[in-house]
Design an enzyme around this catalytic site. Structure first.
Site, PDB file in Angstrom:
ATOM      1  N   ASP A 356       0.863  -1.188   0.000  1.00 25.99           N
ATOM      2  CA  ASP A 356       0.000   0.000   0.000  1.00 25.99           C
ATOM      3  C   ASP A 356       0.893   1.229   0.000  1.00 25.99           C
ATOM      4  O   ASP A 356       2.046   1.148  -0.402  1.00 25.99           O
ATOM      5  CB  ASP A 356      -0.970  -0.031   1.183  1.00 25.99           C
ATOM      6  N   HIS A 378       1.855   1.578  -3.155  1.00 30.70           N
ATOM      7  CA  HIS A 378       1.024   2.552  -3.862  1.00 30.70           C
ATOM      8  C   HIS A 378       1.682   3.912  -3.990  1.00 30.70           C
ATOM      9  O   HIS A 378       1.013   4.887  -4.333  1.00 30.70           O
ATOM     10  CB  HIS A 378      -0.332   2.689  -3.166  1.00 30.70           C
TER      11      HIS A 378
END
Length: 514
Positions: A356, A378
């Site tokens: 993430d 991410h």
């Protein structure tokens, strides 16, 4: 003698590398058995520049499942490469140049990838080793190391000699049993947590540390299973603190006991924040090695003049599916550093391997994020903004960093239908490689369950600079900007070049995508 230990055999612990003697880790094994052959391509094979595993021998491809991330991580664990031929390696652990340290050694350390703190092996201060009982004595002076946290943008240093932190001159207590932590916090100014196991539902509570205290993690810190989303395994508060680790330590979050592919979005209950830094002032967190956290790793809130440096976060064990994740990566919502309501914060010289956001800033002012290496997640994110108690971000610089094999590169996300303010944001000298979704993305239709496609304008985004953001995509869009009506203003792009994607879409600025 106090010394700086920089030996290649310590890398597996520093990076949470796989054990080459374990038959289950075929990738690590072949690097160990055929180290000379591996070194020949590791000298030029880095995830920052490679998007396809060309030039890698077939045996290595087979053992590592032809995955760039596995190949690159194994190269990192192999040890230093020839500096004459190597491309820049991931960011390494270094002390902020402006932070003085105490040293008694005249030996010169050899540069390596993972310089680390080594605590004093001898000291004039009292040393108390205990399990559940300690002897009290007066605390020493506050640590000049911790007190010197600065708000100046640091200079990026990828590999340099490192001076060990040697304590603050006060009483040193070594804790080997969880039950002794509270007594040490009350009585000691230097606390070493050595091979501590925290039982289920037991927080390592460091909220009442003495001003100027130092906490040093040693050996392996482990945790029992606690299926509770409100449970925080480690909580730290205080002023003029130094939080660090020895050369061979690792903090293991026991993520495998919780990972189900859903993170905090559902599934089983799991600790939502692994390490909470709250109400921490004029302090330094340096040279920590953390692996296998359940969901979010660092939750940093309501801090001022905090420096984090030389931290390795490795959640790559969660990349593979497990029996509960329905074919998806087992780890989810595994943010590296979540920052909110903090002022004058520096995060630098650190490595994050996760699934993430590498860094996510949801509120705060005057924040510098420099010399980061982010893999598998991410990207470098502002947001999501909106719907929280504090929805203002002002004065953030992301600089001199690499984002590789990740979903996004540089991202600003605001929640649809909410209000807030994002201003004075800079992304500069950011290298991207193997980005699968968006190279640069600004979206104002964000929702955790998925974007709506309809941007709202309740959050203003002003004065955003993208300078020397370059790299390649493995798919997706090079650029995607979706602003609400009139809510974006004064975006500038200079030296921006991202290639490999398609179908770019930008509704702001009027001139279109870079």
């Amino acid at each position: 003698m106090k010394r700086c230990a920089l030996l290649t055999p310590l890398l597996p612990l520093a990076l949470a590398c796989n054990n080459p003697n374990d038959p289950a880790h075929s990738c690590a094994s072949i690097y160990s058995v055929s180290s000379d052959e591996a070194a020949s391509f590791c000298a030029t094979f880095t995830a920052s520049v490679v998007s396809e595993p060309t030039g890698v021998p077939d045996a290595f491809l087979s053992a590592c499942d032809s995955k760039i991330k596995h190949l690159s991580s194994a190269c990192s664990c192999l040890g230093p490469v020839d500096s004459a031929t190597a491309t820049p390696v991931p960011a390494t652990s270094t002390v902020p140049a402006s932070v003085p340290v105490i040293t008694t050694s005249t030996a010169t350390a050899t540069p390596s990838r993972i310089p680390v703190f080594v605590p004093s092996s001898s000291s004039s201060s009292a040393v108390v080793t205990f399990k559940t009982q300690i002897k009290s004595s007066s605390p020493g002076p506050s640590s000049s190391f911790a007190a010197a946290a600065t708000t100046e943008a640091p200079t990026s240093t990828r590999a340099s000699p490192y001076t060990p932190y040697t304590g603050n001159g006060g009483t040193t207590c070594t804790v080997t049993d969880y039950a002794g932590i509270s007594s040490a916090v009350a009585s000691c100014s230097n606390i070493m947590l050595s091979d501590v196991y925290a039982p289920p539902s037991s927080t390592i509570d460091l909220q009442d540390l003495q001003t100027g205290a130092a906490v040093i993690f040693a050996g392996k810190t482990t945790f029992g299973d606690t299926s509770d989303s409100d449970f925080d395994p480690i909580v730290i508060s205080g002023t003029n603190l130094t939080i660090t680790g020895t050369e061979d330590h690792v903090i293991d979050g026991n993520g495998q006991a919780y990972w189900d592919g859903q993170g905090s979005n559902g599934g089983s209950d799991k600790p939502d924040h692994f390490i909470v830094l709250k109400h921490v002032y004029n302090s330094v967190v340096a040279n920590l090695n953390i692996q296998n956290w359940p969901v979010h790793c660092f939750d940093i809130e309501n801090t001022e003049s905090l420096t984090l440096t030389g931290i390795t976060l490795d959640n790559s064990a969660g990349d593979e599916p497990n029996d509960s994740s329905d074919g998806d990566p087992a780890a989810h919502n595994s943010d590296g550093f979540d920052i909110k309501s903090s002022t004058d914060l520096i995060l630098k010289d650190s490595n994050v391997y996760n699934q993430d956001d590498c860094v996510a800033i949801t509120s705060g002012t005057n924040i510098t994020v420099d010399n980061m290496y982010c893999s598998g997640g991410h990207g470098l994110s502002i947001g999501s903004i909106g719907g929280k108690s504090d929805n203002t971000v002002d004065g953030v610089v992301f600089s001199n960093s690499q984002v590789v094999n990740s979903q996004n590169g540089c991202r600003i996300k605001t929640n649809e239908g909410e209000t807030g303010e994002v201003s004075n944001i800079k992304y500069e000298n950011i290298s991207l490689s193997g980005i699968s979704k968006y190279g640069i993305v600004v979206q104002q239709d964000y929702l955790n369950g998925g974007p709506t496609g309809e941007p709202s304008n309740g959050v203003s985004i002003t004065n955003v600079e993208f300078t020397d953001v370059t790299g390649t995509m493995s798919g997706g869009k090079d650029y995607y900007i979706l602003c609400g009506d009139g809510s974006c203003e004064n975006f500038t792009f200079s030296g921006v070049s991202i290639t490999g994607g398609s179908d770019d879409s930008c509704n702001y600025p009027d001139s279109g995508c870079p």
